[in-house]
Every structure is written in structure tokens, then in C-alpha cells.
Design a protein around this motif. Structure first.
Motif, PDB file in Angstrom:
ATOM      1  N   VAL A  97      -4.767   6.537  -3.564  1.00 10.73           N
ATOM      2  CA  VAL A  97      -4.986   5.654  -2.508  1.00 10.73           C
ATOM      3  C   VAL A  97      -4.910   4.106  -2.997  1.00 10.73           C
ATOM      4  O   VAL A  97      -5.678   3.856  -3.923  1.00 10.73           O
ATOM      5  N   SER A  98      -4.129   3.390  -2.287  1.00 10.11           N
ATOM      6  CA  SER A  98      -4.230   1.915  -2.568  1.00 10.11           C
ATOM      7  C   SER A  98      -5.496   1.348  -2.119  1.00 10.11           C
ATOM      8  O   SER A  98      -5.865   1.539  -1.092  1.00 10.11           O
ATOM      9  N   HIS A  99      -6.111   0.720  -2.772  1.00 11.28           N
ATOM     10  CA  HIS A  99      -7.611   0.377  -2.722  1.00 11.28           C
ATOM     11  C   HIS A  99      -8.027  -0.874  -3.410  1.00 11.28           C
ATOM     12  O   HIS A  99      -7.484  -1.342  -4.466  1.00 11.28           O
ATOM     13  N   ASP A 116      -6.041  -1.465  -6.951  1.00 15.33           N
ATOM     14  CA  ASP A 116      -5.430  -0.092  -7.549  1.00 15.33           C
ATOM     15  C   ASP A 116      -4.332   0.367  -6.786  1.00 15.33           C
ATOM     16  O   ASP A 116      -4.570   0.606  -5.662  1.00 15.33           O
ATOM     17  N   ASN A 117      -3.378   1.438  -7.629  1.00 21.56           N
ATOM     18  CA  ASN A 117      -2.401   2.092  -6.923  1.00 21.56           C
ATOM     19  C   ASN A 117      -1.399   1.468  -5.967  1.00 21.56           C
ATOM     20  O   ASN A 117      -1.384   1.805  -4.866  1.00 21.56           O
ATOM     21  N   LEU A 118      -1.111   0.169  -6.434  1.00 17.68           N
ATOM     22  CA  LEU A 118      -0.037  -0.488  -5.261  1.00 17.68           C
ATOM     23  C   LEU A 118       1.258   0.031  -5.583  1.00 17.68           C
ATOM     24  O   LEU A 118       1.591   0.432  -6.614  1.00 17.68           O
ATOM     25  N   ASP A 119       1.982   0.285  -4.572  1.00 15.54           N
ATOM     26  CA  ASP A 119       3.437   0.447  -4.591  1.00 15.54           C
ATOM     27  C   ASP A 119       4.184  -0.739  -4.764  1.00 15.54           C
ATOM     28  O   ASP A 119       4.337  -1.561  -3.705  1.00 15.54           O
ATOM     29  N   GLY A 143       0.847  -1.040  -0.068  1.00 17.15           N
ATOM     30  CA  GLY A 143       0.030   0.131  -0.288  1.00 17.15           C
ATOM     31  C   GLY A 143       0.908   1.313  -0.077  1.00 17.15           C
ATOM     32  O   GLY A 143       1.954   1.298   0.521  1.00 17.15           O
ATOM     33  N   LEU A 144       0.226   2.302  -0.634  1.00 14.48           N
ATOM     34  CA  LEU A 144       0.866   3.714  -0.642  1.00 14.48           C
ATOM     35  C   LEU A 144       0.756   4.291   0.905  1.00 14.48           C
ATOM     36  O   LEU A 144      -0.092   3.892   1.457  1.00 14.48           O
ATOM     37  N   VAL A 202      -6.820  -0.223   1.338  1.00 16.87           N
ATOM     38  CA  VAL A 202      -6.072  -1.595   1.915  1.00 16.87           C
ATOM     39  C   VAL A 202      -4.671  -1.645   1.716  1.00 16.87           C
ATOM     40  O   VAL A 202      -4.094  -0.730   0.796  1.00 16.87           O
ATOM     41  N   ASN A 203      -3.956  -2.391   2.607  1.00 19.53           N
ATOM     42  CA  ASN A 203      -2.578  -2.448   2.488  1.00 19.53           C
ATOM     43  C   ASN A 203      -2.083  -3.835   2.403  1.00 19.53           C
ATOM     44  O   ASN A 203      -1.823  -4.611   3.405  1.00 19.53           O
ATOM     45  N   PRO A 204      -2.057  -4.476   1.105  1.00 13.77           N
ATOM     46  CA  PRO A 204      -1.961  -5.762   0.941  1.00 13.77           C
ATOM     47  C   PRO A 204      -0.392  -6.418   1.355  1.00 13.77           C
ATOM     48  O   PRO A 204       0.455  -5.177   1.443  1.00 13.77           O
TER      49      PRO A 204
END
Length: 323
Positions: free
Chosen positions: A119-121, A281-284, A73-74, A317-319
Motif C-alpha cells: 500500500v502506498s503510505h 513507501d511503495n510509490l508507483d 499511489g498504487l 496516501v496518493n501523492p
């Protein structure tokens, strides 16, 4: 090498149009029908997560060797910018400065309009409708209203533990990132499997790294709604054939601009509304890319645990990937 640019991108011919080859609406509708899994599962609002059984979880656990954990997650993004038109909120609600019995406490408040590019989601199945229908053919207007979703909400999904596969396209192509507008085709997915020694198979989570956040750190932010690397429509039937459970990336999986006139997010429509595959979406993915390179493998266990929001269309979310 340093970051690639549109005119010297080794992964795309110099004359390739941003977004890849155009797809007509009729062709798109044919793909939608071909990849659809409507009517397949009794627990329809879990969609493709129904594929993941205890055997899949045990298979994923067997991939854990070093025990290295990587959060995907970002950081919570409260700063406005070209790729963050609706900044998240974070403020202190208690500074421990009010007289009270010990111990003093400090509290804060967070909130986000998380769908977007900052936002990571996770996108739940109620997030996307195509031609008025959610996944499984449910009428969108009857299923989602001001009180939330009565079908396909994020609470119905629960947590997911499965095998993850990182398709690290810049590593395959020998560049630092894919330029915005770079379309990842089915042939590119197959080439990445071969180069990275991975297999996309039933119940797995596929993560596509374009190098978006490395590019952002080096060149600055841009409007990712207007131009972003991602999957072309022709890659989706391959993923449907492999029976994946989850799709994600450092963008939102869609190449932008869209190759389908009148459909701004065709991969969203195909994955969520047709296949019942939630999206991350939007994972680092930069730290995961480095960890996979060090471990010399691009398969791992992934743990995704969205917030339990009744009627929610998704969740920040922060996988976590575990190698």
C-alpha cells in the motif's frame, strides 16, 4: 535494454554484496548521532516538515509549467501475494437494493494494515523507534500505546506542498530497473543529480525510483522484505546535509538485505527517528518517470495530504506530482 539482472547490473560491480558494504552497529550509531535534529523545532512532532515555509511552497508552484498531474499511489491492493501478506479490504456495504426514497445509493468499505510493501503510505514520526526512542528523544513506551500515539502522529503533520526531485536511477544507468539488493550509495545520488540536472536542497522531497514495479510487471512479485533496491546508510548523511523534508520511493527507501547487523531498516531509523523526515513507501513512479523524461526535467511540485488520523502512525496516501 531489457531488465537487468544481478550478474549484469551496470550500476553494481559483479562482486558487490546485496545490500552494499557492511556497517557495524557502532558505525551506525555514529551516523545516527551525526544526522540527528533532536531539539531543533518547537513543533517537534512535525519534524523536518517544519523546514517547509511559504517560500518553499511558492518555489514549488513556480515549477509548474505544463500543468501535467501524475498520481503516485498504487491501486488499492486486495490480493495476497509474496509482497502482500496482509491484503487490504474492499467490499460493498450498500448495493442500492433496499427500498428507500430516491435516489438509490451505493456504498463500500475499505480498510488496510497499510505498513508493509503493498500500500502506498506515509510513515509518521511515531512509526519508528531506535533504542527505545522516537524522534526528538521521546520514550516510545510512554508515547505510543493501544490508544495510538501521543507524539509524532500523522495528524500533527498536516499537508505538504514542496519541490520534489525524482532520482531516476534506472534512467541514469541505462537499464529498466535495479535488481533487488542493489544499494544506492551517496556517490550514486551525486551522480544522479548531475546526470538529471537536479539539485536536492532545503525543504525538498526526494523520491528514489528503482524500477521496482516495472520489474514486478515483467517478472512477477517477490518478497520485497527479503530483497529490495534502496538507499545504503552512507547516502543518508548527504540527504541530511541537504536538509530534506521528505524521502520516498517505489520501495521503502531501505536496501534489503540490511547492511547493518541487528537493524532491519536502518534508513527508516535514520530518516524518521534521527532526522524527523517522514517516509513515503511503495510509490508507483513509472508514470512520473515517463512524464519527467518527456518534460526533460526531474523537478516538480509535489502535494502530499495524509488522512487526519488522531494518534495514527501514518496514512495510506496518493501523492500528486505537478509538472
Amino acid at each position: 535494454m531489457s531488465g537487468s539482472h544481478a550478474d549484469d547490473d551496470p550500476g553494481r560491480p559483479a562482486d558487490a554484496a546485496p545490500g552494499g558494504p557492511a556497517v557495524s552497529r557502532a558505525e551506525f550509531d555514529s551516523v545516527f548521532a551525526a544526522v540527528s535534529t533532536w531539539g531543533r523545532w518547537p513543533e517537534a512532532d512535525r519534524g523536518a516538515w517544519n523546514r517547509v515555509t511559504g517560500d518553499h511552497v511558492r518555489r514549488a508552484a513556480a515549477l509548474v509549467r505544463s500543468g501535467t498531474t501524475v498520481q503516485l499511489g498504487l491501486p488499492w491492493n486486495t490480493r495476497a501475494g509474496p509482497d502482500n501478506s496482509r491484503p487490504a479490504l474492499h467490499y460493498m456495504s450498500d448495493l442500492g437494493d433496499v427500498e428507500a426514497p430516491e435516489p438509490a445509493t451505493h456504498k463500500d468499505f475499505i480498510a488496510a494494515d497499510y505498513h508493509g510493501k503493498a500500500v502506498s503510505h506515509l510513515d509518521a514520526l511515531c512509526h519508528v523507534a531506535y533504542r527505545g526512542r522516537l524522534y526528538d528523544g521521546r520514550p516510545a513506551r510512554e508515547s505510543v500505546d493501544a490508544g495510538g500515539a501521543r507524539f509524532g502522529s500523522v495528524e500533527a503533520l498536516g499537508p505538504l506542498v514542496t519541490k520534489g526531485v525524482l532520482l531516476d536511477l534506472p534512467a541514469v544507468l541505462g537499464t529498466d530497473w535495479l535488481e533487488p539488493g542493489h544499494a544506492v550509495r551517496a556517490r550514486d545520488v551525486l551522480a544522479a543529480e548531475r546526470a538529471l540536472g537536479v539539485t536536492i536542497d532545503e525543504g525538498c522531497a526526494v523520491l528514489l525510483r528503482s524500477g521496482r514495479f516495472r520489474r514486478r510487471r515483467e517478472l512477477g512479485p517477490w518478497d520485497a522484505d527479503a530483497a529490495c533496491a534502496g538507499l545504503h546508510v552512507d547516502a543518508v548523511p548527504l540527504l541530511a546535509e541537504r536538509a530534506i523534508a521528505l524521502l520516498g520511493g517505489d520501495g521503502d527507501s531501505d536496501v534489503r538485505p540490511s547492511p547493518v547487523e541487528g537493524v532491519h531498516s536502518p534508513v527508516h531509523a535514520l530518516a524518521v527517528a534521527a532526522m524527523g523526515v517522514p517516509l513515503l513507501d511503495n510509490l508507483d513512479l513509472e508514470a512520473l518517470s515517463a512524464a519527467c523524461a518527456e518534460a526533460r526535467r526531474h523537478e516538480f511540485m509535489i502535494v502530499v495530504s495524509p488522512l487526519r488520523v488522531p494518534g495514527g502512525t501514518g496514512s495510506p496516501v496518493n501523492p500528486v506530482a505537478v509538472l
